[in-house]
Design an enzyme around this catalytic site. Structure first.
Site, PDB file in Angstrom:
ATOM      1  N   ASP A 473      -2.145   0.458   0.435  1.00  0.00           N
ATOM      2  CA  ASP A 473      -2.441   0.778   1.840  1.00  0.00           C
ATOM      3  C   ASP A 473      -3.156   2.121   1.957  1.00  0.00           C
ATOM      4  O   ASP A 473      -3.209   2.924   1.012  1.00  0.00           O
ATOM      5  CB  ASP A 473      -1.119   0.798   2.628  1.00  0.00           C
ATOM      6  CG  ASP A 473      -1.294   0.423   4.086  1.00  0.00           C
ATOM      7  OD1 ASP A 473      -2.424   0.493   4.595  1.00  0.00           O
ATOM      8  OD2 ASP A 473      -0.278   0.073   4.714  1.00  0.00           O
ATOM      9  N   ASP A 543      -3.264  -5.723  11.139  1.00  0.00           N
ATOM     10  CA  ASP A 543      -1.835  -5.634  11.454  1.00  0.00           C
ATOM     11  C   ASP A 543      -1.492  -6.536  12.632  1.00  0.00           C
ATOM     12  O   ASP A 543      -0.324  -6.755  12.944  1.00  0.00           O
ATOM     13  CB  ASP A 543      -1.458  -4.186  11.815  1.00  0.00           C
ATOM     14  CG  ASP A 543      -1.239  -3.346  10.568  1.00  0.00           C
ATOM     15  OD1 ASP A 543      -1.284  -3.903   9.456  1.00  0.00           O
ATOM     16  OD2 ASP A 543      -1.011  -2.119  10.705  1.00  0.00           O
TER      17      ASP A 543
HETATM   18  C1  GLA Z   1       0.160  -0.220   7.647  1.00  0.00           C
HETATM   19  C2  GLA Z   1      -0.019  -1.641   7.158  1.00  0.00           C
HETATM   20  C3  GLA Z   1       1.180  -2.475   7.528  1.00  0.00           C
HETATM   21  C4  GLA Z   1       2.416  -1.855   6.930  1.00  0.00           C
HETATM   22  C5  GLA Z   1       2.544  -0.400   7.362  1.00  0.00           C
HETATM   23  C6  GLA Z   1       3.651   0.309   6.618  1.00  0.00           C
HETATM   24  O1  GLA Z   1       0.142  -0.163   9.020  1.00  0.00           O
HETATM   25  O2  GLA Z   1      -1.182  -2.197   7.672  1.00  0.00           O
HETATM   26  O3  GLA Z   1       1.039  -3.806   7.098  1.00  0.00           O
HETATM   27  O4  GLA Z   1       2.336  -1.937   5.535  1.00  0.00           O
HETATM   28  O5  GLA Z   1       1.352   0.336   7.134  1.00  0.00           O
HETATM   29  O6  GLA Z   1       3.794   1.630   7.003  1.00  0.00           O
END
Ligand code: GLA
Length: 725
Positions: A473, A543
């Site tokens: 990420d 997300d």
């Molecule tokens: C980001 C990712 C999510 C999750 C969060 C965790 O927003 O896109 O899928 O992994 O971080 O903090």
């Protein structure tokens, strides 16, 4: 030396790159298209043609010897230089701009030689060398690769400092694409924001420049380095479409520049904003690859060429030909409250419904109880996992699943042991505030010690644990891009060095742990591009897990990228973002159009819901070869229709899937005909639920009627070829 006759002979021999000495043309040919470069009498390289493959060599234009228009628009500004360098009478976007050590800022690149390499399979390569005629000892090599079966060309350039003094590169682009002269081009591009990525937009280009770019350190969700151009009349299955994409995950820029004489030029590469590179003697700089393609057959063929290209040539070899497994990710179920107990109970449920990879997300390390602390401290949190990760991994493995884990290696929270120990490991300007976003700062990956720290903790994590999946990420963009302690002329290199270090770390890890699948994530789809897809096996597109919103996000994604790399989870209803309630079947159908994952809290799913999940996952496993590796046809777009319909067929047209989604019923509307694509015209097919056989032609021309009722109804229709007539 090749005469025209020889050229025709070579074409019969199936060569896709040839040099025609008589006409001084390099002709790059794929199955249906040609890309032609000519050499003019002043040793300039000009692009003379990009489009449909023409039958005779004489059909191709030769270089432009026009004398220009006036003293304000001289020939240099008129001709389509293949790799224009800034200097002389050039005023449009250059591919290269350099300051020499004596402060001269002027280049004049001239042709010196070329080499053609016919490679294995369907790829041929051409290299053309240029040097600065003003004898500043700068050499530029232009590289072209032709993917014959796919009608796709890659280009990139390499600049070599052959002199004794350093030089400063202020802009270095991967290349230009020139379109046939016309003033009515329409640009199709992807834009968006966090939780609303890859939204497809179209705009007519007028004189001047339209720029899509990122200045944020990474690809970004606001624009994506992909484009398509047409003359305003192309549709899914017809019309001329030129398209392209950049393989770069740092600051990038694509400029669409229409001259006042009706010439459209597309220039793309590393963003020149705040960029400079100190090119030392005997060293070289290689640009990212810029891929381009052309088709007469609309956006559908353009997308399918990109999908096949990515499947065959882009996705990392280790897993390119494997079907992606069904993932469970616990983020939306437990957020930061991960611990051995909660994850074990979710893992049992996940295994029982058919999940194949169990992934724990953020919160397992350091003092990571919220997004306020812990990033950088990649040791297991002992309160949450008193015996470490091993017992959980064993449970997951004993349940028949692979184990996966989330990391965000490029970041640090100020509230972390890493930052307390190394406050200078981030990008910053001494004495100025360090701007935080999501309470975190960006680590300076240009530094070798930081790069090694990241590689080592990842090596340690993968070496000590049976981890088969990494979600990588990146949750904020760059600010204060300073690199204190380094010579001022080198500091602006961080934009490139960060991305190169990221690529290097992943490549080294992949080499040592080839069994590990990598997922690219940047707060959702902020890092989706051909550069990351060369190194990571799949992407998290957003997300936003609202299955209705996803239809548009996924449609945009599908224009540029393949479904195998598009991960989609089924999450809880009502959705956390929009509060929209959708049936479980609808949520499954939407997520089954890519690589299926489950992201809901299975502990809260009813017995009935668990039963539906078991059925849908088992159905997905049956159809995933077609979804992940077949041909995708966008039949009805969610941007313009009340019904969305997407068809997938296997490469031979034997098995067909149609996913259909109704937004809302109104005025008692009757079912609409949905016309299928890409079937064998004379074969007989059986549509699930009907006993009759129907020809491919009928399915394409009469269509099928899918009954959808109420609001947010959905269906998956399976069709199989039974026999040839
Ligand atoms: C980001 C990712 C999510 C999750 C969060 C965790 O927003 O896109 O899928 O992994 O971080 O903090």
């Amino acid at each position: 030396m090749l005469s025209e006759r020889n050229f025709i002979y070579k074409r019969m021999l199936n060569m896709s790159v040839s040099y025609c000495e008589d006409k001084k043309l390099w002709i790059l040919e794929s199955k249906n298209t040609s890309y032609v470069i000519g050499l003019d009498e002043e040793s300039n390289l000009q692009n003379v043609y990009w489009g449909t493959k023409l039958p005779y060599v004489n059909d191709y234009p030769t270089v432009d010897f026009k004398h220009g228009h006036s003293s304000f628009d001289a020939r240099e500004g008129f001709t389509n230089l293949e790799y224009p360098a800034w200097g002389g009478l050039l005023y449009s976007e250059p591919c290269l701009k350099v300051t020499f050590s004596d402060n001269v800022r002027n280049l004049s690149l001239k042709y010196v030689g070329y080499e053609i390499t016919e490679n294995a399979e369907d790829i041929s390569e051409l290299r053309i060398d240029l040097i600065d005629s003003l004898s500043y000892k700068l050499q530029v090599s232009l590289y072209f690769r032709v993917f014959k079966e796919l009608d796709i060309i890659e280009k990139y350039s390499k600049v070599l400092n052959k002199g004794e003094n350093p030089m400063t590169i202020e802009s270095i682009q991967s290349g230009n694409w020139y379109l046939p002269k016309d003033e009515n081009y329409r640009l199709t591009y992807l834009t968006g924001r966090w939780s609303g990525e890859t939204q497809l937009k179209q705009t007519i280009l007028t004189e001047g420049k339209k720029i899509i770019e990122s200045r944020r350190g990474t690809t970004s969700p606001h624009a994506n380095p992909w484009f398509a151009l047409d003359k305003g009349n192309a549709e899914e299955e017809h019309g001329d479409v030129w398209f392209g994409a950049l393989a770069w995950s740092g600051n990038w820029k694509i400029a669409f520049e229409l001259s006042t004489f009706g010439q459209l030029k597309v220039t793309g590469g590393i963003n020149d904003f705040d960029f400079s590179w100190n090119l030392k003697p005997n060293s070289s700089f290689i640009t990212p690859i810029f891929t381009g393609g052309y088709t007469e057959k609309g956006f559908g063929v353009a997308s399918r060429s990109m999908h096949s290209y990515q499947l065959k040539h882009i996705l990392p070899k280790e897993h390119a030909n494997e079907l992606r497994k069904v993932i469970y990710n616990s983020w939306e179920a437990t957020y930061f409250d991960v611990d051995a107990k909660s994850q074990r109970s979710l893992a049992k449920k996940a295994a029982s419904i058919g999940v194949e990879v169990f992934v724990i997300d953020d919160g397992w390390f350091g003092e990571r109880n919220s997004d306020k602390a812990g990033l950088g401290d990649w040791n297991v949190n002992k309160n949450k996992f008193p015996e470490g990760l091993t017992p959980l991994i064993e449970t997951v493995n004993n349940l028949g699943m692979d184990f996966g884990i989330w990391v965000e290696p490029e970041m640090v929270n100020p509230d972390s042991d890493l930052y307390r120990k190394h406050p200078d490991w981030i990008y910053y300007f001494p004495g100025l505030p360090r701007t935080e976003a999501r309470n975190q700062l960006v680590l300076n990956l240009a530094r070798t010690d930081v790069k090694e720290y990241i590689y080592n903790f990842m090596d340690n994590l993968l070496g000590k644990n049976n981890i088969k999946f990494i979600k990588w990420d990146m949750n904020r963009h760059f600010t204060e891009p300073g690199w204190p302690g380094v010579a001022i002329e080198d500091q602006k290199e961080i934009w490139v060095r960060h991305t190169l270090s990221l690529y290097e770390i992943v490549e080294r890890l992949k080499q040592k742990y080839p069994g590990v699948v990598f997922e690219a994530c940047s707060g959702g789809g902020g890092r989706v591009d051909l550069g990351i897809l060369r190194r990571m096996d799949e992407c998290w597109p957003s997300d936003n897990t609202d299955a209705f919103d996803r239809l548009k996000i996924q449609e945009g994604f599908s224009f540029a990228y393949l479904p195998k790399a598009m991960v989609a989870w089924v999450t809880d209803s009502p959705n956390w973002l929009n509060g929209r309630a959708l049936s479980l079947i609808y949520r499954f159908h939407s997520a089954m159009m890519g690589t299926l994952g489950i992201g809901g809290n299975l502990n809260h799913w009813s017995k009935e819901e668990i039963e539906i999940a078991i059925k849908m996952i088992s159905l997905y496993k049956e159809i995933r070869p077609v979804v992940q590796e077949g041909n995708l046809y966008r039949l009805l777009s969610p941007r313009t229709n009340n019904i969305t319909a997407v068809e997938y067929t296997d490469k031979k047209g034997l098995e067909i899937l149609v996913f259909a989604f109704l937004h809302s019923s109104q005025f008692g509307e009757l079912p609409k005909a949905i016309y299928l694509k890409g079937l064998q015209a004379t074969a007989l097919y059986k549509v699930e639920g009907s006993d009759e056989l129907i020809s491919g032609t009928a399915l394409m021309k009469r269509g099928i009627y899918i009954t959808l009722k109420g609001d947010f109804d959905s269906k998956l229709i399976r069709i199989k070829k039974i026999e040839s007539i």
